[in-house]
Design an enzyme around this catalytic site. Structure first.
Site, PDB file in Angstrom:
ATOM      1  N   HIS A 160      -7.567  -5.223  -1.564  1.00 58.40           N
ATOM      2  CA  HIS A 160      -6.342  -4.511  -1.166  1.00 58.40           C
ATOM      3  C   HIS A 160      -5.418  -5.410  -0.352  1.00 58.40           C
ATOM      4  CE1 HIS A 160      -3.901  -0.985  -0.686  1.00 58.40           C
ATOM      5  NE2 HIS A 160      -3.954  -1.051   0.627  1.00 58.40           N
ATOM      6  N   SER A 188       0.831  -1.193   0.000  1.00 57.99           N
ATOM      7  CA  SER A 188       0.000   0.000   0.000  1.00 57.99           C
ATOM      8  C   SER A 188       0.876   1.259   0.000  1.00 57.99           C
ATOM      9  CB  SER A 188      -0.961  -0.044   1.200  1.00 57.99           C
ATOM     10  OG  SER A 188      -1.959   0.942   1.084  1.00 57.99           O
ATOM     11  N   ASP A 248      -8.965  -4.496  -6.041  1.00 62.29           N
ATOM     12  CA  ASP A 248      -8.571  -3.590  -4.951  1.00 62.29           C
ATOM     13  C   ASP A 248      -9.689  -2.590  -4.683  1.00 62.29           C
ATOM     14  OD1 ASP A 248      -7.321  -1.678  -3.272  1.00 62.29           O
ATOM     15  OD2 ASP A 248      -5.373  -2.135  -4.129  1.00 62.29           O
TER      16      ASP A 248
END
Length: 805
Positions: A778, A671, A744
């Site tokens: 994610h 991330s 995501d």
């Protein structure tokens, strides 16, 4: 001839850009695979009296088949339209119970075969627990008799868990409110087959709507229709004997909340119009109070569509917000309202006012207090005692006040006024206890309250309990953990008068287990659970927290792991993996504080770099990467310089210890950590390779702020440009592995971010590999995906780091 050469050149370039590798799911080396397949220890719930334990078991991973079930992404939700529950729900597959005094748990009888359990909700009397079981066709409601260790299906009705909060107990613990699928719900539109009736049109009327780059938003009238149908539910009352009665008619119900005395229910209902630029939690909604018999008493709040609000992290909407029940009263509502029109740029003495309204909710609201910063919450105590708190992001300030709820003319007394990022001076959290209504309120004994804290300090971490004098507003330490070779986390107070505290104790080799500690008696420790270390192959790995300084003198830290079987005396130079995540601070003091504990259990979760200690790598995990901006300076004004400084300091520190070959160091992150990796490889020559998972690389695609940056692109275009690895793709000379989940759902980290960045790198001749994991969000959850991700990382590290020429 000229045209032929041009055509051939075009085809060569096209093939180069479109080159793809057909590859099935792969598995990492056996030593990594062994760690991945270790069964999870159960999650633990211990009741407020410290008598009964429920153990929740689940598989560590989903399967790719589960992730491939039908999914609709609407208004920020991800829904399985067949079963009517969140498509990414974490399910448990077994339950056990035990007395805290028992050594071994008992298997719960009556559970369905191949069950998928979720949404656990314990009754007010803590004797029963309701939960959902998801079958191939629908969601069912079940109940567990904790004392008897027997579960049973309560009703055959089809539960609607699409909006969450599907189960709510009545205060009598004999009846439950349940959201069910309405009988008259209409068929959903198959978007892929639907013939459009016209274009989709959205309009800007001149008001500024500076919103984050949300995903899974509504995009068409068909989406709106499907969202409404899936949000609609009927609320029914189901008794423990299975008797069912209608409670509220069909509507788009969101949250339900019983008053402390159980006489009323606060009901939030979504309204139209919907939005294509914000998720459902900013759609219009109405809050009604109804009786426990389902009769509407009063509409207490009506909130319009919230697409437009002032700029900044501390901006909020006007009107009532944080509407809730006072925990210490039978049926009194309280809420906050902005005094600055919700605009942080407006100068006012007080940002928020807090009001209350007693049943039957017809009178004028009573002012309780005003807060200097944005209101964040209240711990209720009694008629004349409560503790409120507020916070302000831009200064990282939080304040806590003692105030008298019965007399707003009495000025609140400030008890804490501090930087909430300053962990060394964190006073802890006030201890609460269940009151006569079963609600948590401030625990007091003879004008004394109690604070329970994590205990970070310059000398290490020593969790504590302080006695807080409510009159003098001074603290006195009554307990502090003495462990230097273990970590003792203070979980909750079971009986503060007797000093009975639920704690969790762990060490590097000792799996976390729960105990009862009597803080008034030395060495009085009673075990509650007895989980064994499932990661035997890592129990002898050397682990330590190292501290070092950045070039500007800032103190940093990281958790260092040496490879399995490494001989410290020989100090053979090995390759290293540095794993990190940048964090922003407004002062150097907070940024330099150590919050890593060397005694934490060595636990390799799915995305951990620790697996590679089995492959001969040194690992520096959770390396501190503070980005500091003091005073009027913003942290991101010098992001790149500080990022590179953090990395260099970390490598220098481990190199000085003699453990690594500094020419064979990889950097990895997930991330915002992936964003960090791409920037480090673009702006330094410190690393042999990088691994970047689920990142965002072009900040102009998140123009109204990202992470902790609240300025828009138009406020500070140079910041967005300088921080975007995409804008500096021509500088990339280091091999970079990009991994991204195809589905995501995180704000700003669209899969397009990795795709476009990879295309830029490939077009400019950089060494890169892009791996898109089907169906993954994610964070990754399918076992097939995780094993393949670990294989990809291992292959990349072997080729570009371990075997680097």
């Amino acid at each position: 001839m000229k045209n032929l050469l041009a055509t051939l050149l075009f085809l060569l370039i096209s093939n180069a850009f479109l080159a793809q590798e057909k590859l099935g799911y792969q598995k990492p080396p056996a030593s990594i695979l062994e760690l991945v397949e270790v069964p999870l220890a159960p999650a633990v719930r211990i009741d407020s009296k410290g008598e009964n334990v429920i153990l929740f078991y689940r598989d560590p991973y989903k399967s790719i088949a589960e992730l491939s079930e039908e999914e609709l992404r609407l208004g920020g939700l991800r829904i399985n339209p067949k079963t009517n529950i969140g498509s990414r729900t974490t399910y448990y597959n077994n339950l056990k119970v035990k007395k805290t005094s028992d050594k071994d748990p008992k298997q719960v009888d009556g559970l369905p075969l191949n069950g998928r359990y979720s949404n656990f909700n314990v009754a007010p009397n803590e004797k029963m627990m309701a939960f959902l079981n998801t079958t191939d066709q629908q969601v069912e409601i079940w109940v567990l008799d904790i004392e008897k260790s027997v579960a049973r299906k309560l009703s055959a009705l089809e539960v609607n868990a699409n909006m969450g909060d599907a189960i709510n107990w009545f205060k009598d613990s004999n009846n439950i409110l349940v959201k069910i699928v309405p009988k008259n719900r209409k068929e959903l539109i198959n978007i892929s087959e639907a013939v459009p009736e016209g274009p989709t049109v959205t309009v800007s009327d001149g008001e500024k709507a500076q919103n984050r780059t949300y995903q899974d938003l509504l995009t068409s009238p068909n989406d709106e229709y499907n969202f409404e149908q899936l949000a609609l539910s009927e609320i029914v009352k189901i008794s423990l004997d299975g008797t069912t009665s209608s409670f509220l008619p069909t509507a788009m119900y969101d949250d339900l909340d019983f008053s402390p005395n159980g006489e009323f229910v606060m009901v939030n209902t979504l309204k139209k119009p919907f939005s294509y630029i914000v998720p459902y939690n900013r759609f219009p909604f109405q809050t009604d109070v109804v009786t426990k018999d389902g009769k509407i008493v009063k509409t207490v709040n009506e909130v319009p569509l919230n697409e437009v609000q002032p700029k900044g992290f501390m901006a909020t909407r006007t009107g009532k917000r944080n509407l809730n029940w006072r925990a210490d009263k039978p049926a009194t509502l309280y809420w906050a309202e902005a005094l600055d029109q919700g605009d942080p740029e407006v100068t006012v003495d007080f940002r928020d006012a807090v009001y209350e309204l007693k049943a039957p909710f017809n009178g004028n609201p009573n002012l309780l207090l005003k807060t200097i910063n944005r209101f964040s919450g209240i711990i209720w105590g009694s008629d004349n005692l409560a503790i409120a708190s507020d916070y302000w992001w831009n200064t990282r300030n939080t304040k806590s006040y003692i105030f008298n709820p019965s007399n707003s003319s009495q000025k609140p007394k400030l008890i804490f006024d501090r930087n909430y990022q300053d962990k060394y001076n964190d006073p802890g959290n006030f201890v609460t206890a269940r009151n006569e209504y079963g609600e948590r309120t401030l625990e007091t004994i003879k004008d004394k309250a109690f604070l329970m804290g994590a205990g970070f300090s310059e000398r290490g971490q020593f969790p504590f309990i302080d006695e807080f004098d409510l009159k003098t507003r001074k603290s006195k330490r009554i307990y502090e953990s003495v462990y230097t070779d273990k970590l003792e986390n203070l979980n909750s107070a079971i009986d503060m008068k007797k000093g009975k505290i639920l704690v969790r104790i762990e060490s590097q080799q000792e799996y976390p287990n729960y105990y009862f500690r009597n803080i008034f008696k030395k060495n009085d420790l009673t075990p509650v659970t007895s989980f064994e270390n499932p990661f035997k192959s890592l129990q002898d790995v050397h682990k330590e927290v190292i501290t070092y300084k950045r070039e500007d003198g800032l103190e940093l830290e990281g958790t260092l792991y040496l490879p399995v079987g490494y001989d410290i005396k020989k100090k053979e130079k090995r390759p290293m993996i540095l794993w990190a995540y940048p964090r922003e601070f407004k002062d150097k003091n907070s940024a330099s504080q150590s919050t890593a504990n060397p005694n934490e259990f060595i636990y390799p979760y799915w995305g951990s770099p620790l697996y590679w200690v089995t492959q001969g790598y040194v690992v520096l995990d959770n390396a501190a990467f503070p980005i500091v901006g003091e005073g009027t300076a913003e942290p991101n004004d010098t992001f790149i310089k500080q990022l590179v400084g953090n990395a260099k300091a970390a490598i220098d520190a481990v190199d000085t210890l003699g453990y690594i070959d500094r020419d064979r160091v990889a950097v990895g992150g997930h991330s915002y950590g992936a964003f960090m990796v791409a920037n480090l490889l673009s702006h330094s020559n410190l690393f042999a390779a990088g691994i970047a998972r689920s990142g965002a690389y072009n900040r102009t695609l998140t123009p109204f702020g990202f992470q902790s940056e609240e300025r828009s692109y138009w406020d500070s275009p140079e910041t967005y440009y300088n921080m975007s690895p995409f804008m500096h793709a021509e500088k990339m000379k280091t091999p970079l592995l990009l991994i991204h989940g195809e589905a995501d759902n995180n704000s700003g980290t669209y899969p397009m971010q990795s795709e476009r960045y990879f295309n830029a790198l490939k077009g400019l001749g950089a060494t890169a590999r892009l791996v898109i994991l089907p169906k993954e969000s994610h964070g990754y959850s399918a076992k097939e995906s995780i094993l393949h991700m670990l294989w990809e990382q291992d292959q990349w590290l072997n080729e570009y780091v371990k075997e680097k020429k």
